[in-house]
Scaffold this motif. Structure first.
Motif, mmCIF file in Angstrom:
data_model
loop_
_atom_site.group_PDB
_atom_site.id
_atom_site.type_symbol
_atom_site.label_atom_id
_atom_site.label_comp_id
_atom_site.label_asym_id
_atom_site.label_seq_id
_atom_site.Cartn_x
_atom_site.Cartn_y
_atom_site.Cartn_z
ATOM 1 N N GLN A 180 4.663 8.118 -3.197
ATOM 2 C CA GLN A 180 3.348 7.529 -3.002
ATOM 3 C C GLN A 180 3.301 6.041 -3.338
ATOM 4 O OE1 GLN A 180 1.853 10.790 -5.386
ATOM 5 N NE2 GLN A 180 0.226 11.090 -3.900
ATOM 6 N N ASN A 181 3.944 5.650 -4.432
ATOM 7 C CA ASN A 181 3.849 4.255 -4.865
ATOM 8 C C ASN A 181 4.938 3.364 -4.279
ATOM 9 O OD1 ASN A 181 1.589 4.614 -6.663
ATOM 10 N ND2 ASN A 181 2.990 5.727 -7.999
ATOM 11 N N ILE A 182 6.016 3.973 -3.782
ATOM 12 C CA ILE A 182 7.114 3.154 -3.277
ATOM 13 C C ILE A 182 7.522 3.570 -1.859
ATOM 14 C CG2 ILE A 182 9.505 2.393 -3.654
ATOM 15 C CD1 ILE A 182 9.009 2.659 -6.654
ATOM 16 N N ARG A 185 4.630 3.650 0.699
ATOM 17 C CA ARG A 185 3.589 2.624 0.550
ATOM 18 C C ARG A 185 3.637 1.648 1.724
ATOM 19 N NH1 ARG A 185 5.457 -0.609 -3.454
ATOM 20 N NH2 ARG A 185 5.668 -2.368 -2.033
ATOM 21 N N GLN A 186 2.484 1.320 2.254
ATOM 22 C CA GLN A 186 2.411 0.361 3.351
ATOM 23 C C GLN A 186 2.936 -0.994 2.880
ATOM 24 O OE1 GLN A 186 -1.466 -0.001 5.100
ATOM 25 N NE2 GLN A 186 -0.743 -1.200 6.823
ATOM 26 N N GLY A 187 3.835 -1.591 3.654
ATOM 27 C CA GLY A 187 4.385 -2.891 3.317
ATOM 28 C C GLY A 187 5.577 -2.858 2.379
ATOM 29 N N THR A 189 9.240 -2.875 0.956
ATOM 30 C CA THR A 189 10.432 -3.524 1.483
ATOM 31 C C THR A 189 11.621 -2.579 1.461
ATOM 32 O OG1 THR A 189 11.176 -4.352 -0.672
ATOM 33 C CG2 THR A 189 9.607 -5.723 0.566
ATOM 34 N N TYR A 190 12.623 -2.923 2.244
ATOM 35 C CA TYR A 190 13.865 -2.138 2.252
ATOM 36 C C TYR A 190 14.470 -2.106 0.862
ATOM 37 C CZ TYR A 190 18.713 -0.847 3.049
ATOM 38 O OH TYR A 190 19.940 -0.232 2.977
ATOM 39 N N GLN A 191 14.468 -3.241 0.160
ATOM 40 C CA GLN A 191 15.082 -3.302 -1.169
ATOM 41 C C GLN A 191 14.359 -2.399 -2.163
ATOM 42 O OE1 GLN A 191 18.005 -5.029 -1.801
ATOM 43 N NE2 GLN A 191 17.946 -3.812 -3.689
ATOM 44 N N GLU A 192 13.025 -2.366 -2.079
ATOM 45 C CA GLU A 192 12.262 -1.488 -2.968
ATOM 46 C C GLU A 192 12.621 -0.027 -2.727
ATOM 47 O OE1 GLU A 192 7.977 -3.377 -3.976
ATOM 48 O OE2 GLU A 192 8.377 -3.104 -1.840
#
Length: 201
Positions: A180-182, A185-187, A189-192
């Protein structure tokens, strides 16, 4: 009126759908969406579905039984024509921090029908993987009792590390990430996403 799944053209559909399956190197899976509770609230709206579980127990139980009849026959046909390694059956029972219904209500209204679905999957020679989003930790022992083989996505709200320690030898947990948080999540990033997947315990 509930349709008869035997009226579908399973042979040609399965031949087309499975033509490029790599059965030697990959697990084959068929996803069955709209499980028992999901089908109920798709038909009535979620507020009314939750009310019917309490106010019209007998009729709602009979409807859930009829939905289970359809799904068990559908699963048998999937096993016969698609021959996948596993069924991934979708039925959500929780919001972010609690079950949609009390555990006794789930045990009385959902569990008997889900038992038939799990048994039909195993009888057809397939692994049963249950998809259930949200907070479902109170149902883990129920899932194990039913013979569920795997559970996904096991969202972070369930404290997956503790569940893995306690039940890891009895149930395969698929996921355990912060969807849900990562991940979702809309937006994001690939790294996240990469860091979340690689995050140590």
């Amino acid at each position: 009126t509930i349709p008869d799944p035997n009226t579908y053209d399973w042979e040609n559909g399965a031949a087309k759908d499975t033509a490029n399956w790599d059965r030697e190197n990959k697990i084959s899976s068929v996803i069955v969406v709209d499980g028992l509770f999901e089908q109920l609230h798709a038909m009535t709206g979620i507020e009314d579905a939750l009310c019917y579980l309490l106010s019209d127990e007998e009729d709602t139980y009979d409807l859930l039984s009829a939905i289970a009849d359809y799904r068990t026959e559908e699963i048998r046909l999937i096993g016969r024509y698609y021959k996948p390694d596993k069924i991934q059956f979708h039925d959500d029972y929780g919001s972010n921090d609690r079950l949609f219904m009390s555990k006794p209500t789930w045990q009385k209204m959902i569990k008997p029908h889900l038992k038939r679905i799990v048994e039909a999957t195993h009888e057809a020679g397939m692994i049963y993987e249950h998809h259930s989003c949200g907070y479902i930790a109170p149902l883990i022992e129920e899932f194990i009792e039913l013979g569920i083989d795997a559970l996904n996505p096991l969202q972070i709200t369930n404290n997956p590390y503790e569940l893995k320690k306690k039940y890891g030898s009895q149930l395969c947990f698929v996921g355990g990430f912060d969807n849900q948080n990562i991940l979702d999540r809309q937006g994001v990033t690939y790294q996240e996403r990469y860091d979340e997947i690689r995050r140590p315990n």
